[in-house]
Design a protein around this motif. Structure first.
Motif, PDB file in Angstrom:
ATOM      1  N   ARG A 141       8.690  -0.816   1.151  1.00  0.00           N
ATOM      2  CA  ARG A 141       9.031  -0.921   2.581  1.00  0.00           C
ATOM      3  C   ARG A 141      10.530  -0.861   2.812  1.00  0.00           C
ATOM      4  N   ALA A 142      11.280  -1.487   1.907  1.00  0.00           N
ATOM      5  CA  ALA A 142      12.745  -1.548   2.047  1.00  0.00           C
ATOM      6  C   ALA A 142      13.433  -0.324   1.440  1.00  0.00           C
ATOM      7  N   HIS A 143      12.654   0.583   0.860  1.00  0.00           N
ATOM      8  CA  HIS A 143      13.195   1.795   0.214  1.00  0.00           C
ATOM      9  C   HIS A 143      14.258   1.454  -0.828  1.00  0.00           C
ATOM     10  N   ARG A 144      13.921   0.488  -1.678  1.00  0.00           N
ATOM     11  CA  ARG A 144      14.844   0.095  -2.742  1.00  0.00           C
ATOM     12  C   ARG A 144      14.690   0.992  -3.954  1.00  0.00           C
ATOM     13  N   GLY A 145      15.779   1.184  -4.660  1.00  0.00           N
ATOM     14  CA  GLY A 145      15.759   1.883  -5.943  1.00  0.00           C
ATOM     15  C   GLY A 145      15.136   3.260  -5.853  1.00  0.00           C
ATOM     16  N   LEU A 146      14.165   3.518  -6.725  1.00  0.00           N
ATOM     17  CA  LEU A 146      13.512   4.825  -6.770  1.00  0.00           C
ATOM     18  C   LEU A 146      12.615   5.072  -5.564  1.00  0.00           C
ATOM     19  N   TRP A 147      12.253   4.026  -4.836  1.00  0.00           N
ATOM     20  CA  TRP A 147      11.499   4.226  -3.603  1.00  0.00           C
ATOM     21  C   TRP A 147      12.360   4.970  -2.573  1.00  0.00           C
ATOM     22  N   ARG A 148      13.648   4.896  -2.705  1.00  0.00           N
ATOM     23  CA  ARG A 148      14.563   5.608  -1.804  1.00  0.00           C
ATOM     24  C   ARG A 148      14.782   7.042  -2.265  1.00  0.00           C
ATOM     25  N   THR A 149      14.898   7.248  -3.560  1.00  0.00           N
ATOM     26  CA  THR A 149      15.301   8.562  -4.072  1.00  0.00           C
ATOM     27  C   THR A 149      14.162   9.407  -4.626  1.00  0.00           C
ATOM     28  N   ASP A 150      13.010   8.796  -4.917  1.00  0.00           N
ATOM     29  CA  ASP A 150      11.903   9.527  -5.538  1.00  0.00           C
ATOM     30  C   ASP A 150      10.569   9.019  -4.989  1.00  0.00           C
ATOM     31  N   TRP A 151      10.471   8.980  -3.668  1.00  0.00           N
ATOM     32  CA  TRP A 151       9.336   8.383  -2.963  1.00  0.00           C
ATOM     33  C   TRP A 151       7.995   8.915  -3.454  1.00  0.00           C
ATOM     34  N   GLU A 152       7.821  10.249  -3.494  1.00  0.00           N
ATOM     35  CA  GLU A 152       6.521  10.823  -3.841  1.00  0.00           C
ATOM     36  C   GLU A 152       6.045  10.403  -5.234  1.00  0.00           C
ATOM     37  N   HIS A 153       6.952  10.438  -6.200  1.00  0.00           N
ATOM     38  CA  HIS A 153       6.559  10.054  -7.552  1.00  0.00           C
ATOM     39  C   HIS A 153       6.247   8.559  -7.653  1.00  0.00           C
ATOM     40  N   MET A 154       7.001   7.746  -6.947  1.00  0.00           N
ATOM     41  CA  MET A 154       6.726   6.303  -6.984  1.00  0.00           C
ATOM     42  C   MET A 154       5.384   5.991  -6.315  1.00  0.00           C
ATOM     43  N   VAL A 155       5.078   6.666  -5.198  1.00  0.00           N
ATOM     44  CA  VAL A 155       3.781   6.459  -4.540  1.00  0.00           C
ATOM     45  C   VAL A 155       2.651   6.859  -5.483  1.00  0.00           C
ATOM     46  N   ALA A 156       2.787   8.020  -6.123  1.00  0.00           N
ATOM     47  CA  ALA A 156       1.749   8.485  -7.050  1.00  0.00           C
ATOM     48  C   ALA A 156       1.575   7.516  -8.217  1.00  0.00           C
ATOM     49  N   LEU A 157       2.680   7.033  -8.779  1.00  0.00           N
ATOM     50  CA  LEU A 157       2.610   6.094  -9.904  1.00  0.00           C
ATOM     51  C   LEU A 157       1.975   4.779  -9.458  1.00  0.00           C
ATOM     52  N   ALA A 158       2.369   4.285  -8.282  1.00  0.00           N
ATOM     53  CA  ALA A 158       1.812   3.024  -7.771  1.00  0.00           C
ATOM     54  C   ALA A 158       0.312   3.151  -7.529  1.00  0.00           C
ATOM     55  N   LYS A 159      -0.133   4.275  -6.978  1.00  0.00           N
ATOM     56  CA  LYS A 159      -1.570   4.482  -6.750  1.00  0.00           C
ATOM     57  C   LYS A 159      -2.322   4.524  -8.077  1.00  0.00           C
ATOM     58  N   GLN A 160      -1.773   5.255  -9.028  1.00  0.00           N
ATOM     59  CA  GLN A 160      -2.415   5.371 -10.343  1.00  0.00           C
ATOM     60  C   GLN A 160      -2.504   4.018 -11.025  1.00  0.00           C
ATOM     61  N   ARG A 161      -1.448   3.236 -10.972  1.00  0.00           N
ATOM     62  CA  ARG A 161      -1.413   1.944 -11.678  1.00  0.00           C
ATOM     63  C   ARG A 161      -2.095   0.815 -10.918  1.00  0.00           C
ATOM     64  N   SER A 162      -2.530   1.078  -9.686  1.00  0.00           N
ATOM     65  CA  SER A 162      -3.269   0.041  -8.942  1.00  0.00           C
ATOM     66  C   SER A 162      -4.761   0.119  -9.220  1.00  0.00           C
ATOM     67  N   GLN A 163      -5.206   1.182  -9.893  1.00  0.00           N
ATOM     68  CA  GLN A 163      -6.614   1.365 -10.210  1.00  0.00           C
ATOM     69  C   GLN A 163      -7.060   0.405 -11.319  1.00  0.00           C
ATOM     70  N   LEU A 164      -8.287  -0.044 -11.210  1.00  0.00           N
ATOM     71  CA  LEU A 164      -8.875  -0.888 -12.243  1.00  0.00           C
ATOM     72  C   LEU A 164     -10.044  -0.173 -12.888  1.00  0.00           C
ATOM     73  N   ASP A 165     -10.214  -0.353 -14.179  1.00  0.00           N
ATOM     74  CA  ASP A 165     -11.371   0.184 -14.875  1.00  0.00           C
ATOM     75  C   ASP A 165     -12.623  -0.557 -14.430  1.00  0.00           C
ATOM     76  N   LYS A 166     -13.775   0.091 -14.612  1.00  0.00           N
ATOM     77  CA  LYS A 166     -15.035  -0.603 -14.329  1.00  0.00           C
ATOM     78  C   LYS A 166     -15.104  -1.854 -15.187  1.00  0.00           C
ATOM     79  N   GLY A 167     -15.623  -2.900 -14.605  1.00  0.00           N
ATOM     80  CA  GLY A 167     -15.771  -4.138 -15.348  1.00  0.00           C
ATOM     81  C   GLY A 167     -14.583  -5.080 -15.195  1.00  0.00           C
ATOM     82  N   CYS A 168     -13.575  -4.644 -14.517  1.00  0.00           N
ATOM     83  CA  CYS A 168     -12.399  -5.513 -14.311  1.00  0.00           C
ATOM     84  C   CYS A 168     -12.566  -6.336 -13.048  1.00  0.00           C
TER      85      CYS A 168
END
Length: 168
Positions: A141-168
């Motif tokens: 929200r505050a566009h800190r660090g890479l959220w300011r300079t590399d928004w698309e990649h950070m969004v993609a990484l955050a979405k990927q790493r927010s996923q849980l495997d079945k059984g979690c």
């Protein structure tokens, strides 16, 4: 008296202990340097900071997150890493020849939380239990660090790493 047999016995017990309980009581501390934005190297060990993931691509973002971590280590070291005390879906002891440990600066602050709050890593939910979600959202929200300079990649990484495997 032949001391070789007792010395062999001591060495055997120490080696056996390392096999039976290697990570359960693991602590790594001292001066460290950043390999990248989520990995530290100590004199004899490498540690993956558990619960976070810093970009591996693009290369520029990987380099920036590594430099930021190195700056934090330089300013706030030495670092102490121990087995994570928070609940997560998965918490393997090792990955890619690194110990997966929770790390803290000399003042007790979390290295992982600091990297996420500064915007140079994301919450890796499967390994953090969501512990850093709010700090990550605030950094975005505050566009800190890479959220300011590399928004698309950070969004993609955050979405990927927010996923849980079945059984979690």
């Amino acid at each position: 008296m032949d001391y070789r047999l007792p010395l062999f016995g001591v060495a055997f017990v120490v080696a056996l202990g390392a096999l039976v309980m290697p990570e359960k009581f693991m602590t790594v501390s001292g001066p460290a340097y950043a390999i990248d934005g989520d990995t530290l190297a100590f004199e004899d060990d490498r540690v993956r900071i558990v619960g976070i993931d810093a970009p591996d691509a693009p290369e520029a973002s990987k380099e920036v997150s590594g430099r930021v971590l190195q700056g934090l280590v330089n300013d706030n070291g030495p670092i102490t890493c121990t087995k994570a005390k928070f609940k997560a879906c998965r918490n393997p002891a090792r990955s890619y020849s690194r110990h997966n440990l929770e790390c803290r600066f000399a003042n007790g602050d979390s290295v992982g939380l600091t990297m996420i709050a500064a915007g140079y890593a994301v919450d890796y939910r499967m390994f953090s239990g969501g512990r850093y979600q709010e700090a990550m959202k605030e950094a975005a929200r505050a566009h800190r660090g890479l959220w300011r300079t590399d928004w698309e990649h950070m969004v993609a990484l955050a979405k990927q790493r927010s996923q849980l495997d079945k059984g979690c």
